[in-house]
Design a protein around this motif. Structure first.
Motif, PDB file in Angstrom:
ATOM      1  N   UNK A 305       0.789  -1.414   0.039  1.00 32.19           N
ATOM      2  CA  UNK A 305       0.054   0.003  -0.153  1.00 32.19           C
ATOM      3  C   UNK A 305       0.851   1.280   0.009  1.00 32.19           C
ATOM      4  N   UNK A 306       0.476   2.019  -0.860  1.00 29.03           N
ATOM      5  CA  UNK A 306       1.080   3.560  -0.927  1.00 29.03           C
ATOM      6  C   UNK A 306       2.617   3.319  -1.484  1.00 29.03           C
ATOM      7  N   UNK A 307       3.321   2.384  -1.902  1.00 24.80           N
ATOM      8  CA  UNK A 307       4.391   2.394  -2.499  1.00 24.80           C
ATOM      9  C   UNK A 307       4.121   2.577  -4.020  1.00 24.80           C
ATOM     10  N   UNK A 308       4.277   3.884  -4.193  1.00 28.80           N
ATOM     11  CA  UNK A 308       4.021   4.174  -5.904  1.00 28.80           C
ATOM     12  C   UNK A 308       4.783   5.353  -6.424  1.00 28.80           C
ATOM     13  N   UNK A 309       5.990   4.704  -6.538  1.00 25.97           N
ATOM     14  CA  UNK A 309       7.207   5.678  -7.074  1.00 25.97           C
ATOM     15  C   UNK A 309       6.738   5.959  -8.357  1.00 25.97           C
ATOM     16  N   UNK A 310       6.720   7.175  -8.671  1.00 25.82           N
ATOM     17  CA  UNK A 310       6.528   7.475 -10.093  1.00 25.82           C
ATOM     18  C   UNK A 310       7.770   7.229 -11.160  1.00 25.82           C
ATOM     19  N   UNK A 311       8.805   7.607 -10.651  1.00 26.30           N
ATOM     20  CA  UNK A 311       9.884   7.235 -11.440  1.00 26.30           C
ATOM     21  C   UNK A 311      10.164   5.837 -11.779  1.00 26.30           C
ATOM     22  N   UNK A 312      10.025   4.800 -10.981  1.00 27.11           N
ATOM     23  CA  UNK A 312      10.070   3.568 -11.202  1.00 27.11           C
ATOM     24  C   UNK A 312       8.764   2.835 -11.310  1.00 27.11           C
ATOM     25  N   UNK A 313       7.804   3.687 -11.814  1.00 31.76           N
ATOM     26  CA  UNK A 313       6.322   2.877 -11.942  1.00 31.76           C
ATOM     27  C   UNK A 313       6.500   2.062 -13.088  1.00 31.76           C
TER      28      UNK A 313
END
Lengths: 636, 636
Positions: A305-313
């Motif tokens: 939950x809430x692990x949503x890195x934009x660069x490593x999406x």
């Protein structure tokens, strides 16, 4: 044979097919045209070039395993191409697509063995035994796509040889994976979707039963404990007991979609509730602003939950498509607009992002932040899967291009539904809808709109029998002020849906005006990787700042947005105010770093789905807010 | 034979060995004791239990490949265990370690083939051919560890049979990988380190030449283009042309360390400068606050600049050890304290973090943020590598435990150096240093300190000849106010180093007082994943908030720190003020989320190296700052 991809025997809303809904232009019309004229052929050409179609010829001619090319699941991409061709025949009557389907059928059908088994990787002398590698062998996965292609063919009016190929394969699977035989599942869910739909097409209960068996078996550790753990293929916890979608995102979403199918067909309310609960948890805690799912490159999987890195999406294109497939099934089952809301977000910001404007290159991963400009791939370059930061012509693992092709070819079927009371329009596009409601009354409407560039949607009744029926329009959650105009009367409507029930006459017009004012979007404070950042959205579109819009095309990393500035929209282009900052590295280990305001600028934003279409660039959806950061620096 | 791991033939500073430096207690003394009493045996027991030692017996008895156990590079861990045992003999004279080394030599030596080849995976009937898989076969990597073990044995005074085994293997490698033969490199750098040190031990120029060849060949695409690209094994760009460390972090750092060795031995200033430049760039842009390196689980690799997610930090223990190895070589070559600064940070916050207090469980990855409490592993559990969030007894890929063992056993050799002018102390621990400086003058000092609990370091001269010499003490960069006390005189000294040059007498005392006031550390504003967060450090230690310190052991995600509050230290424990917040999920797609202040609290922080030693917990090094976030919420 009305061209519907999903036909539940019972549901809250009834789907419409390609024979009933036609996209006539606009945002999605252009994409359908490119798909028809370029993408489908592009996929076929690459699969010929790389020998993936040739694998079937080699099988028929006894040249396997020597002449086998590509990864273990390339058969599936040939089937997905066939599915795309079938829908394209249904959509446009394309003779080219018709020929394509027939040609591939002629190549593939002879490869089927007497007991129904059909795969180019297993079972021949010199090949591994059938079903000897359920974790990675993808035999059942390939069947799933075969069955979906056959269903598409049947539903677009051609009950030809390929349906028989699919039936024999399905019978074979039901034999071999029956209770008492191989009581396991495949490493990549997908067969379940094909089996349910084939059951719906043929009335064969056995296929539904087998899909149900696969759903029930999964999560009971019948697969090996691999590097990423059994959660990778959702085999750690039974489907009903999961809290949120987990593991490999495409696997998880295909599985969930098929679980909805099984739940609906078997009347299993508990299973349906379980999937809805997992969907809720996943959408609020494990989903990107774009609708993208899957945070991690490692294992191509959902994060915590809430692990949503934009660069490593990772946000794989196929996961976006699978999410739309799931949302559609949940919308049909429940009638709740939130599922259509997510489908819209995902279609505009993940699925539409993947293909290049010419339909001949694709994003596999859809990150929300690009730090380093990509390198233009050569037209002959075959990427592994998500290596580059520019759209690429083909991939060694090439599930995404064919998935885009089949989705665009069948997209009209996802716009609207009916029920006894009338017609529901869920997605807005220039389109013509002509169907029957209730006990067979004809209803037709023309939808005209410049959506998503503009917020006005006009629905003109073109056929009706004069008795009352209900026109239901979705009011997207993001529209902060929406207006309905009927018969000269203009009234404000809230988010969710609005129902206009009356005795319509031909040429009656219902207009919906959505608020397209660009808006700031602050992130959930529990997401670490975008804290202190803000995004900008307009209508259903997520916007981004792209380096090609910055002075001197400098990196987006130098831009700090001022969330107190006005969002200005002109001719559909949104611009924001902010500051360019300069960083000064100090030699380690001297702490601190000078961050100096440089100059105030106004920057035009790019619709996220259109980024990287002007060459290599850096990009951010979530933009650091200048105010917060400069304060932070001053505090030191 | 003085027990020095690295002996450059020329260098700015001269290393000391285990015969010259003894750690007598304190923080590192305890760890050395646990290493000696538990860890070395623990490693040996596991490698017997899993058949990794048995692989050599099976080889000698002709039972391979049938009786081969474990991953392809398990031979290397047996060698690393031997290296640990060798240093332990040198450190403590342990007869147990002596027996261990002799026993393993007796098992391994008979496996060596006539031409010097020695490996349990390749070359026998039924096994793949020798050097048929340079990408993944790890044959050269295993030799590297063999050579390092033999060097450790020789340098601790036992020039026994194992040195001959290593020489024969090295000769074999030089034959087979000469120019004109296999002109390629191994997939995992390491052989280079072993070859240079064996050249230093034996005077055999050929080994140095071969190491130099391997360095020069790498980056010229002699290895295949794998899933992660050739950058994974640094074979995309020549070593001299890299900008920063890239690819698999342990590979990159072993390679860089050996490049320093080659540069020093061959007088290649350009190569040395290149590595220093890469080190600078990596430390300022690709290194965690802990000194940890390697951002990505996927490919176990360095991220792009500023991609340093704390929750997904891989920060492998072996990469931390490799970084210390590199820093040590650069310190010897240049004399610059910044390298010792990084080594200290890494030793206290990565290397010391890995082993459990009992020395029988280990962290493989060292993330800076744990969102979900781990599951206590069973004592029999063999993790793949980085699966759990608690220290685990053993791993299928078990490079880290043996790396910790060899590092702790030889740690005293990394504390101090000499040059013609005197003695330099780089790392502070209770210790006794007894060596010669300049042209053979005896100098001995006793270092007494409660470091890192306290900041006072006392150096007492216990042997000197009365003529002047220089005592140089490192003043760590983090100490904002440091004092030197010599002969009753107290003077303020800046960061870097302080030199006390005089005619010392026995019992003269030099004291250094470092500022151990806990301090706030703000992140580089270019790191997205910790924006709006702040960390707390005290002395060389990075601290963290751990859920076991929160009321009701609630998740650390509920804690917001007040960076305006006082950092209070009592008995070495630092506490911070902050707020507990409550989140209220709203159903998707309703935007926004209520973040309510709850109650003000004062929380005791945990030294990062000590986290998860009180059972499953959640943990953060970077703590969201309450002020910024609540402002953010109010703006909405």
């Amino acid at each position: 044979m009305d061209g519907r991809p999903v036909v539940p025997s019972t549901s809250r809303l009834r789907p419409l097919g390609l024979a009933e809904v036609e996209i006539t232009g606009g945002f999605w019309g252009r994409r359908q045209q490119v798909n028809s004229e370029a993408t489908i052929r592009h996929c076929h050409d690459w699969m010929e070039r790389l020998g993936w179609v040739g694998n079937f010829r080699a099988a028929a001619e006894g040249r396997l395993p020597e002449d086998r090319h590509g990864v273990v699941f390339t058969d599936s991409d040939v089937y997905k191409l066939m599915e795309a061709a079938a829908w394209e025949v249904g959509r446009s009557g394309s003779t080219e697509a018709e020929g394509r389907f027939a040609d591939l059928t002629a190549i593939i059908a002879p490869v089927q063995e007497d007991d129904g088994y059909l795969n180019t990787v297993f079972g021949r002398p010199g090949q591994p035994d059938r079903y000897s590698d359920l974790e990675w062998g993808h035999e059942l996965y390939c069947y799933g796509h075969m069955l979906q292609a056959a269903v598409a063919r049947f539903r677009t009016g051609r009950a030809d040889e390929f349906l028989e190929v699919a039936r024999r394969a399905a019978d074979h699977v039901c034999d071999v994976f029956a209770d008492g035989r191989i009581e396991r599942v495949g490493g990549h869910p997908e067969i379940e979707l094909g089996l349910v739909e084939l059951a719906r097409v043929t009335g064969e209960e056995r296929y539904l039963h087998q899909a149900s068996l696969f759903i029930d078996r999964r999560g009971h550790q019948t697969l090996a404990d691999i590097h990423w753990g059994r959660s990778y293929f959702q085999d750690d916890v039974p489907v009903r007991d999961q809290v949120a979608f987990t593991g490999h995102s495409v696997r998880a979403l295909y599985l969930a979609a098929s679980a909805v199918d099984v739940a609906v067909e078997t009347g299993d309310e508990r299973l349906l509730e379980a999937i809805i609960g997992q969907w809720e948890r996943t959408v609020t805690r494990r989903t990107y602003l774009t609708g993208g799912m899957g945070s991690h490159h490692d294992g191509e999987k959902f994060g915590e939950d809430f692990v949503l890195p934009p660069d490593r999406a990772y946000s794989e294109t196929c996961a976006g498509i699978a999410s739309v497939m799931l949302s559609w099934r949940l919308l049909l089952a429940t009638g709740e607009t939130r599922f259509a809301d997510l489908a819209e977000r995902t279609l505009f910001n993940v699925v539409a992002t993947s293909p290049a404007p010419d339909g001949r290159a694709f994003f596999y991963a859809n990150p929300l932040h690009q730090r380093v400009p990509g390198v233009v791939p050569s037209p002959d370059f075959v990427s592994n899967r998500a290596a580059s930061s520019l759209r690429e012509p083909w991939f060694a693992v090439s599930c995404c291009p064919t998935n885009v092709a089949r989705t665009f070819a069948s997209l009209a079927a996802y716009l609207a539904t009916t029920d006894d009371s009338g017609l529901q329009i869920h997605q807005y596009a220039d389109s013509r809808i002509s169907t029957t409601i209730g006990d067979g009354r004809r209803v037709s409407v023309d939808v005209g709109t410049a959506y998503p560039a503009e917020g006005r949607i006009s629905v003109r009744v073109s056929e009706t029998d004069g008795s009352p029926w209900a026109l239901t329009l979705r009011v997207p959650h993001w529209s902060s002020e929406s207006w309905l105009v009927v018969g000269g009367e203009r009234k404000k409507v809230g988010p969710g849906q609005v129902v206009v029930e009356r005795s319509f006459a031909v040429d009656d017009v219902v207009e919906l005006e959505l608020d397209m004012t660009p808006r700031w979007t602050w992130p959930d404070p529990r997401i670490d990787s975008v804290r202190g950042c803000v995004a900008v959205e307009r209508g259903p579109l997520v916007l981004c700042v792209e380096s090609v819009e910055l002075p001197g095309e400098q990196s987006v990393e130098t831009f700090r947005v001022d969330p107190g500035s006005d969002l200005v929209e002109r001719d559909g282009v949104v611009s924001v105010g902010g500051t360019l900052v300069a960083f000064e590295d100090r030699p380690w280990p001297v702490p601190g770093l000078v961050l100096a305001r440089n100059s105030d600028v106004v920057i035009s934003l790019t619709p996220y789905h259109d980024w990287a279409n002007r060459g290599p660039s850096t990009m951010r959806v979530w933009i650091p807010a200048a105010t917060m950061e400069v304060d932070n620096q001053e505090e030191r």
